[in-house]
Design a protein around this motif. Structure first.
Motif, PDB file in Angstrom:
ATOM      1  N   VAL A  36       0.876  -1.175   0.000  1.00  0.00           N
ATOM      2  CA  VAL A  36       0.000   0.000   0.000  1.00  0.00           C
ATOM      3  C   VAL A  36       0.913   1.225   0.000  1.00  0.00           C
ATOM      4  O   VAL A  36       1.843   1.291   0.799  1.00  0.00           O
ATOM      5  N   VAL A  37       0.659   2.175  -0.885  1.00  0.00           N
ATOM      6  CA  VAL A  37       1.487   3.385  -0.877  1.00  0.00           C
ATOM      7  C   VAL A  37       0.608   4.593  -0.595  1.00  0.00           C
ATOM      8  O   VAL A  37      -0.408   4.811  -1.261  1.00  0.00           O
ATOM      9  N   VAL A  59       3.177  -1.079   4.154  1.00  0.00           N
ATOM     10  CA  VAL A  59       2.622   0.259   3.937  1.00  0.00           C
ATOM     11  C   VAL A  59       3.777   1.258   3.850  1.00  0.00           C
ATOM     12  O   VAL A  59       4.591   1.355   4.758  1.00  0.00           O
ATOM     13  N   ILE A  60       3.819   1.969   2.736  1.00  0.00           N
ATOM     14  CA  ILE A  60       4.928   2.900   2.467  1.00  0.00           C
ATOM     15  C   ILE A  60       4.364   4.310   2.326  1.00  0.00           C
ATOM     16  O   ILE A  60       3.353   4.511   1.646  1.00  0.00           O
ATOM     17  N   GLY A  61       5.001   5.283   2.942  1.00  0.00           N
ATOM     18  CA  GLY A  61       4.610   6.685   2.760  1.00  0.00           C
ATOM     19  C   GLY A  61       5.565   7.363   1.803  1.00  0.00           C
ATOM     20  O   GLY A  61       6.787   7.171   1.899  1.00  0.00           O
ATOM     21  N   LEU A  62       5.014   8.164   0.891  1.00  0.00           N
ATOM     22  CA  LEU A  62       5.855   8.895  -0.061  1.00  0.00           C
ATOM     23  C   LEU A  62       5.495  10.371  -0.010  1.00  0.00           C
ATOM     24  O   LEU A  62       4.304  10.725  -0.024  1.00  0.00           O
ATOM     25  N   ASP A  63       6.498  11.226   0.083  1.00  0.00           N
ATOM     26  CA  ASP A  63       6.226  12.664   0.120  1.00  0.00           C
ATOM     27  C   ASP A  63       7.446  13.406  -0.412  1.00  0.00           C
ATOM     28  O   ASP A  63       8.563  12.880  -0.403  1.00  0.00           O
ATOM     29  N   SER A  64       7.219  14.640  -0.869  1.00  0.00           N
ATOM     30  CA  SER A  64       8.332  15.428  -1.393  1.00  0.00           C
ATOM     31  C   SER A  64       8.866  16.424  -0.359  1.00  0.00           C
ATOM     32  O   SER A  64       9.839  17.113  -0.622  1.00  0.00           O
ATOM     33  N   SER A  65       8.235  16.509   0.807  1.00  0.00           N
ATOM     34  CA  SER A  65       8.638  17.518   1.790  1.00  0.00           C
ATOM     35  C   SER A  65       9.500  16.905   2.898  1.00  0.00           C
ATOM     36  O   SER A  65       9.049  16.011   3.623  1.00  0.00           O
ATOM     37  N   GLN A  71       8.564  14.334  10.263  1.00  0.00           N
ATOM     38  CA  GLN A  71       7.464  14.185  11.217  1.00  0.00           C
ATOM     39  C   GLN A  71       6.831  12.785  11.113  1.00  0.00           C
ATOM     40  O   GLN A  71       6.504  12.160  12.119  1.00  0.00           O
ATOM     41  N   ALA A  72       6.667  12.312   9.878  1.00  0.00           N
ATOM     42  CA  ALA A  72       6.056  10.987   9.673  1.00  0.00           C
ATOM     43  C   ALA A  72       6.938   9.890  10.278  1.00  0.00           C
ATOM     44  O   ALA A  72       6.445   8.956  10.918  1.00  0.00           O
ATOM     45  N   ARG A  73       8.267  10.027  10.115  1.00  0.00           N
ATOM     46  CA  ARG A  73       9.185   8.999  10.655  1.00  0.00           C
ATOM     47  C   ARG A  73       9.163   9.012  12.171  1.00  0.00           C
ATOM     48  O   ARG A  73       9.279   7.967  12.811  1.00  0.00           O
ATOM     49  N   GLU A  74       9.013  10.208  12.758  1.00  0.00           N
ATOM     50  CA  GLU A  74       8.917  10.285  14.226  1.00  0.00           C
ATOM     51  C   GLU A  74       7.625   9.654  14.715  1.00  0.00           C
ATOM     52  O   GLU A  74       7.573   9.015  15.751  1.00  0.00           O
ATOM     53  N   ARG A  79       8.820   2.468  10.110  1.00  0.00           N
ATOM     54  CA  ARG A  79       8.026   2.318   8.880  1.00  0.00           C
ATOM     55  C   ARG A  79       8.751   2.987   7.717  1.00  0.00           C
ATOM     56  O   ARG A  79       9.412   4.014   7.909  1.00  0.00           O
ATOM     57  N   PRO A  80       8.586   2.452   6.499  1.00  0.00           N
ATOM     58  CA  PRO A  80       9.291   3.077   5.379  1.00  0.00           C
ATOM     59  C   PRO A  80       8.603   4.354   4.875  1.00  0.00           C
ATOM     60  O   PRO A  80       7.423   4.327   4.504  1.00  0.00           O
TER      61      PRO A  80
END
Ligand SMILES: C[S@@+](CC[C@H](N)C(=O)[O-])C[C@H]1O[C@@H](n2cnc3c(N)ncnc32)[C@H](O)[C@@H]1O
Length: 257
Positions: A36-37, A59-65, A71-74, A79-80
């Motif tokens: 899931v992306v 489940v992978i998060g993708l962002d350009s910021s 913040q997402a990693r914290e 999680r990737p």
């Protein structure tokens, strides 16, 4: 002010901002997707919903910021989360769900990108998208009006064009339906209760106001915000308890390959 997204500002209204991805996810018909992306995962609020719903999936998060990714990693350690631009990114073959809450409105020529991503999904794969459909709402019209009517008009000449009106639902249907076994398009209008006009301004500082504020120096920015606030106060009258209602139409697209 950096042009990067501010996770802190965005999350001031976390409950309200996380409701559309909940509503979108509730309609996703998949039982056990492999990968899931979360496209434009932001600070990980939408990613967290995906992990809750699909604990067995990758489940992978993708962002350009960078700020949003930090913040997402914290928020979701281990999680990737990957840096990338949706405009050029492609899913790999194991990806069964592409989830994109409140991001495609920022991607240039997003209908073409939606079509390309849908084409790359396996049979039964799902593309689930939500975008604000609010460019004709008073708050956004007043942003453009404020931009054109002050000493900041020259540096903001391009900002007003940063977000176009969305195409019609019919246009999305014609574009995506040939690639789908099922296509569901709907609108929901939220009415967010804000403490006052200041609340509306704070809300948009985390999203649609960014292209208007980032080109300005501190002094111009304060002037712009004060002018915009006065217009908002006139357009969004106080209810009996002093609160104001921020009407917020959103477009949802659920496409099953
Ligand atoms: C409004 S936030 C949405 C956050 C989260 N998905 C949610 O449901 O609340 C939009 C996010 O999209 C990201 N974004 C904007 N354009 C992007 C692009 N072209 N590629 C990847 N991410 C992008 C921004 O950095 C921001 O984190």
């Amino acid at each position: 002010m950096s042009d990067d997204w501010s996770a802190r500002q965005y999350l001031k209204f976390e409950d309200e901002r996380t409701r559309p991805p909940r509503d979108l996810l509730a309609q996703v018909p998949l039982q056990s997707p492999r990968r899931v992306v979360d496209l434009g995962c932001g600070p990980g609020n939408s990613t967290e919903l995906l992990i809750e719903r699909y604990p067995q999936a990758e489940v992978i998060g993708l962002d350009s910021s960078p700020d949003m990714l930090r913040q997402a990693r914290e928020r979701l350690p281990g999680r990737p989360f990957v840096a990338g631009d949706i405009a050029t990114w492609n899913p790999d073959e194991r990806t069964d769900l592409l989830f994109a809450n409140a991001v495609f409105q920022w991607v240039p020529d997003h209908p073409t990108v939606l079509r390309r991503l849908l084409e790359r999904l396996p049979q039964g794969g799902v593309l689930a998208v939500q975008m604000p459909d609010n460019t004709t709402e008073p708050a956004l019209a007043l942003m453009r009006e404020t931009a054109s009517a002050g000493p900041w008009a020259a540096p903001l000449a391009k900002a007003a064009a940063a977000r176009d009106d969305l195409p019609t639902t019919g246009a999305y249907y014609d574009l995506l339906r040939p690639l789908c076994t099922r296509l569901d398009i709907w609108h929901t209008v939220y009415n967010h209760v804000m403490a006052g006009p200041q609340g509306i301004v704070e809300w948009f500082k985390g999203s649609a106001l960014r292209p208007f504020l980032s080109p300005l120096d501190d002094e111009m920015r304060s002037g712009f915000v004060a002018d915009f606030m006065a217009r908002i106060a006139r357009a969004y009258p106080a209810r009996f308890d002093g609160k104001v209602l921020l009407r917020f139409p959103r477009l949802f697209i659920l496409a099953v390959r």
